[in-house]
Design a protein around this motif. Structure first.
Motif, short mmCIF file in Angstrom:
data_model
loop_
_atom_site.label_atom_id
_atom_site.label_comp_id
_atom_site.label_asym_id
_atom_site.label_seq_id
_atom_site.Cartn_x
_atom_site.Cartn_y
_atom_site.Cartn_z
N PRO A 134 0.82 -1.20 0.00
CA PRO A 134 0.00 0.00 0.00
C PRO A 134 0.86 1.26 0.00
O PRO A 134 1.95 1.27 0.56
CB PRO A 134 -0.80 -0.09 1.30
CG PRO A 134 -0.29 -1.26 2.04
CD PRO A 134 0.70 -1.99 1.21
N VAL A 135 0.36 2.28 -0.66
CA VAL A 135 1.00 3.59 -0.66
C VAL A 135 0.44 4.31 0.56
O VAL A 135 -0.77 4.52 0.66
CB VAL A 135 0.66 4.34 -1.96
CG1 VAL A 135 1.21 5.75 -1.93
CG2 VAL A 135 1.20 3.58 -3.17
N LEU A 148 5.97 3.45 1.64
CA LEU A 148 5.30 2.23 1.19
C LEU A 148 5.07 1.30 2.38
O LEU A 148 5.86 1.28 3.31
CB LEU A 148 6.13 1.52 0.12
CG LEU A 148 6.47 2.35 -1.12
CD1 LEU A 148 7.40 1.57 -2.04
CD2 LEU A 148 5.20 2.75 -1.85
N GLY A 149 4.03 0.52 2.30
CA GLY A 149 3.67 -0.38 3.38
C GLY A 149 4.44 -1.69 3.38
O GLY A 149 3.84 -2.73 3.67
N ALA A 192 12.55 0.96 5.59
CA ALA A 192 12.70 2.16 4.77
C ALA A 192 12.67 1.85 3.28
O ALA A 192 13.47 2.37 2.51
CB ALA A 192 13.98 2.91 5.15
N ILE A 193 11.74 1.00 2.86
CA ILE A 193 11.54 0.77 1.43
C ILE A 193 10.57 1.84 0.95
O ILE A 193 9.38 1.80 1.23
CB ILE A 193 10.99 -0.65 1.14
CG1 ILE A 193 11.93 -1.71 1.71
CG2 ILE A 193 10.77 -0.84 -0.35
CD1 ILE A 193 13.33 -1.73 1.10
N PHE A 194 11.13 2.84 0.27
CA PHE A 194 10.38 4.01 -0.17
C PHE A 194 10.34 4.08 -1.69
O PHE A 194 11.13 3.45 -2.38
CB PHE A 194 11.06 5.30 0.32
CG PHE A 194 11.26 5.42 1.80
CD1 PHE A 194 10.29 5.03 2.71
CD2 PHE A 194 12.45 5.97 2.30
CE1 PHE A 194 10.49 5.18 4.09
CE2 PHE A 194 12.65 6.13 3.65
CZ PHE A 194 11.68 5.72 4.55
N LEU A 195 9.45 4.92 -2.19
CA LEU A 195 9.49 5.42 -3.56
C LEU A 195 10.02 6.84 -3.42
O LEU A 195 9.42 7.64 -2.69
CB LEU A 195 8.09 5.40 -4.17
CG LEU A 195 7.91 6.07 -5.53
CD1 LEU A 195 8.77 5.42 -6.60
CD2 LEU A 195 6.43 6.04 -5.93
#
Length: 169
Positions: free
Chosen positions: A47-48, A113-114, A127-130
Protein backbone atom coordinates in the motif's frame (compact mmCIF):
# COMPACT_ATOMS: atom_id res chain seq x y z
CA UNK A 1 -7.82 1.98 -6.37
CA UNK A 2 -4.88 1.74 -8.76
CA UNK A 3 -2.17 -0.90 -8.71
CA UNK A 4 0.98 0.86 -9.95
CA UNK A 5 3.67 -1.52 -11.21
CA UNK A 6 7.41 -1.42 -11.80
CA UNK A 7 9.19 -4.36 -13.41
CA UNK A 8 12.37 -5.94 -12.10
CA UNK A 9 14.07 -4.42 -15.17
CA UNK A 10 13.19 -0.90 -13.97
CA UNK A 11 10.22 -0.11 -16.21
CA UNK A 12 7.43 1.78 -14.42
CA UNK A 13 4.02 1.56 -16.07
CA UNK A 14 2.32 4.94 -15.74
CA UNK A 15 -1.07 4.80 -17.48
CA UNK A 16 0.43 3.14 -20.56
CA UNK A 17 3.55 5.31 -20.58
CA UNK A 18 6.80 3.64 -19.54
CA UNK A 19 8.97 5.58 -17.08
CA UNK A 20 12.48 4.62 -16.07
CA UNK A 21 12.93 3.51 -12.45
CA UNK A 22 16.02 2.75 -10.38
CA UNK A 23 15.99 -0.30 -8.12
CA UNK A 24 18.31 -1.85 -5.56
CA UNK A 25 22.03 -2.24 -6.12
CA UNK A 26 21.66 -6.00 -5.50
CA UNK A 27 18.69 -6.31 -7.87
CA UNK A 28 15.37 -7.68 -6.73
CA UNK A 29 14.48 -10.64 -4.54
CA UNK A 30 11.28 -12.23 -3.27
CA UNK A 31 9.78 -10.34 -0.36
CA UNK A 32 10.14 -13.42 1.86
CA UNK A 33 13.92 -13.37 1.24
CA UNK A 34 14.39 -9.63 1.89
CA UNK A 35 16.91 -8.91 4.67
CA UNK A 36 17.93 -5.66 6.32
CA UNK A 37 20.91 -4.14 4.54
CA UNK A 38 20.96 -6.53 1.56
CA UNK A 39 20.59 -3.63 -0.94
CA UNK A 40 17.86 -5.52 -2.83
CA UNK A 41 14.42 -4.25 -3.79
CA UNK A 42 11.78 -6.71 -2.60
CA UNK A 43 9.33 -8.17 -5.10
CA UNK A 44 5.76 -7.69 -3.96
CA UNK A 45 2.94 -5.21 -3.72
CA UNK A 46 2.50 -2.65 -0.93
CA UNK A 47 0.00 0.00 0.00
CA UNK A 48 1.00 3.59 -0.66
CA UNK A 49 0.86 5.18 2.81
CA UNK A 50 1.81 8.87 2.70
CA UNK A 51 4.19 11.47 1.28
CA UNK A 52 7.03 13.38 2.93
CA UNK A 53 8.77 16.26 1.18
CA UNK A 54 11.49 18.88 1.66
CA UNK A 55 9.66 22.20 2.03
CA UNK A 56 12.95 24.05 1.53
CA UNK A 57 13.28 22.47 -1.92
CA UNK A 58 9.77 22.86 -3.27
CA UNK A 59 6.08 23.16 -2.57
CA UNK A 60 4.02 20.30 -1.22
CA UNK A 61 3.35 17.78 -3.99
CA UNK A 62 -0.14 17.78 -5.48
CA UNK A 63 -1.72 14.50 -4.37
CA UNK A 64 -4.73 13.04 -2.61
CA UNK A 65 -2.36 11.15 -0.28
CA UNK A 66 -1.55 12.50 3.18
CA UNK A 67 1.42 14.90 2.90
CA UNK A 68 3.80 16.32 5.51
CA UNK A 69 6.99 18.35 5.31
CA UNK A 70 10.15 16.61 6.52
CA UNK A 71 11.50 18.12 9.73
CA UNK A 72 15.21 18.53 10.48
CA UNK A 73 15.08 15.79 13.08
CA UNK A 74 13.08 13.21 11.09
CA UNK A 75 14.64 9.78 10.82
CA UNK A 76 13.69 6.18 10.07
CA UNK A 77 14.80 3.36 12.39
CA UNK A 78 16.72 0.58 10.64
CA UNK A 79 17.87 -1.32 13.74
CA UNK A 80 16.09 -4.72 13.68
CA UNK A 81 16.43 -5.20 17.46
CA UNK A 82 14.81 -1.84 18.27
CA UNK A 83 11.07 -1.53 19.09
CA UNK A 84 10.82 1.34 16.55
CA UNK A 85 12.24 -0.79 13.71
CA UNK A 86 10.91 0.34 10.32
CA UNK A 87 9.16 3.29 11.90
CA UNK A 88 9.72 7.06 11.85
CA UNK A 89 11.81 8.39 14.74
CA UNK A 90 13.21 11.68 15.96
CA UNK A 91 16.96 12.21 15.65
CA UNK A 92 19.22 11.82 17.41
CA UNK A 93 17.89 8.34 18.12
CA UNK A 94 19.67 5.84 20.40
CA UNK A 95 19.55 3.02 17.81
CA UNK A 96 20.56 3.07 14.15
CA UNK A 97 18.33 5.39 12.13
CA UNK A 98 18.54 6.97 8.70
CA UNK A 99 18.22 10.76 8.45
CA UNK A 100 15.44 11.86 6.10
CA UNK A 101 17.15 15.20 5.39
CA UNK A 102 19.69 14.44 2.67
CA UNK A 103 21.84 16.82 0.69
CA UNK A 104 21.79 14.70 -2.49
CA UNK A 105 18.10 15.38 -3.26
CA UNK A 106 17.04 11.72 -3.23
CA UNK A 107 14.62 12.35 -0.37
CA UNK A 108 13.25 15.67 -1.62
CA UNK A 109 10.01 13.68 -2.08
CA UNK A 110 9.43 10.32 -0.37
CA UNK A 111 6.41 8.06 -0.74
CA UNK A 112 6.18 5.77 2.28
CA UNK A 113 5.30 2.23 1.19
CA UNK A 114 3.67 -0.38 3.38
CA UNK A 115 6.55 -2.87 3.13
CA UNK A 116 7.11 -4.81 6.39
CA UNK A 117 5.08 -2.40 8.48
CA UNK A 118 1.97 -4.19 9.71
CA UNK A 119 3.61 -5.16 12.05
CA UNK A 120 7.31 -4.92 11.20
CA UNK A 121 9.25 -8.18 11.36
CA UNK A 122 12.79 -7.59 12.67
CA UNK A 123 15.38 -7.86 9.91
CA UNK A 124 12.87 -8.18 7.02
CA UNK A 125 13.79 -4.78 5.55
CA UNK A 126 13.10 -1.19 6.48
CA UNK A 127 12.70 2.16 4.77
CA UNK A 128 11.54 0.77 1.43
CA UNK A 129 10.38 4.01 -0.17
CA UNK A 130 9.49 5.42 -3.56
CA UNK A 131 11.76 8.45 -3.86
CA UNK A 132 13.68 10.67 -6.30
CA UNK A 133 16.26 9.01 -8.56
CA UNK A 134 19.83 10.09 -9.07
CA UNK A 135 20.36 11.93 -12.38
CA UNK A 136 22.12 8.83 -13.78
CA UNK A 137 19.48 6.46 -12.32
CA UNK A 138 22.16 4.87 -10.15
CA UNK A 139 20.92 2.02 -7.98
CA UNK A 140 19.21 2.49 -4.64
CA UNK A 141 19.79 0.59 -1.40
CA UNK A 142 16.50 -1.28 -1.93
CA UNK A 143 13.96 1.44 -2.75
CA UNK A 144 12.24 2.32 -6.02
CA UNK A 145 13.28 5.69 -7.46
CA UNK A 146 11.88 7.85 -10.26
CA UNK A 147 13.08 11.13 -11.73
CA UNK A 148 11.63 13.89 -9.54
CA UNK A 149 9.39 15.31 -12.33
CA UNK A 150 8.02 11.79 -12.99
CA UNK A 151 7.45 11.22 -9.27
CA UNK A 152 5.58 14.52 -8.94
CA UNK A 153 3.41 13.64 -11.96
CA UNK A 154 2.67 10.21 -10.50
CA UNK A 155 1.69 11.71 -7.16
CA UNK A 156 -1.01 13.78 -8.88
CA UNK A 157 -2.62 10.47 -9.90
CA UNK A 158 -2.05 8.54 -6.65
CA UNK A 159 -4.74 8.28 -4.03
CA UNK A 160 -5.39 6.48 -0.74
CA UNK A 161 -5.90 2.76 -1.34
CA UNK A 162 -3.42 2.60 -4.24
CA UNK A 163 -0.60 0.08 -4.23
CA UNK A 164 2.86 -0.10 -5.72
CA UNK A 165 4.17 -3.43 -6.91
CA UNK A 166 7.60 -4.60 -7.98
CA UNK A 167 7.19 -7.62 -10.24
CA UNK A 168 9.41 -10.02 -12.15
CA UNK A 169 9.74 -9.23 -15.81
Amino acid sequence: MTDWTVSASGQFDFNGQVLRAALGKAGVRPEADKCEGDKATPLGRWPVRRVLYRADRGAAPETALPVRAIRDDDGWCDAPEDPAYNRPVRLPYPASAEALIREDGLYDVIVILGHNDDPPHPGAGSAIFLHCARPDYGPTLGCVALAKPDLLTLLKAMKPGDTLGVVDG
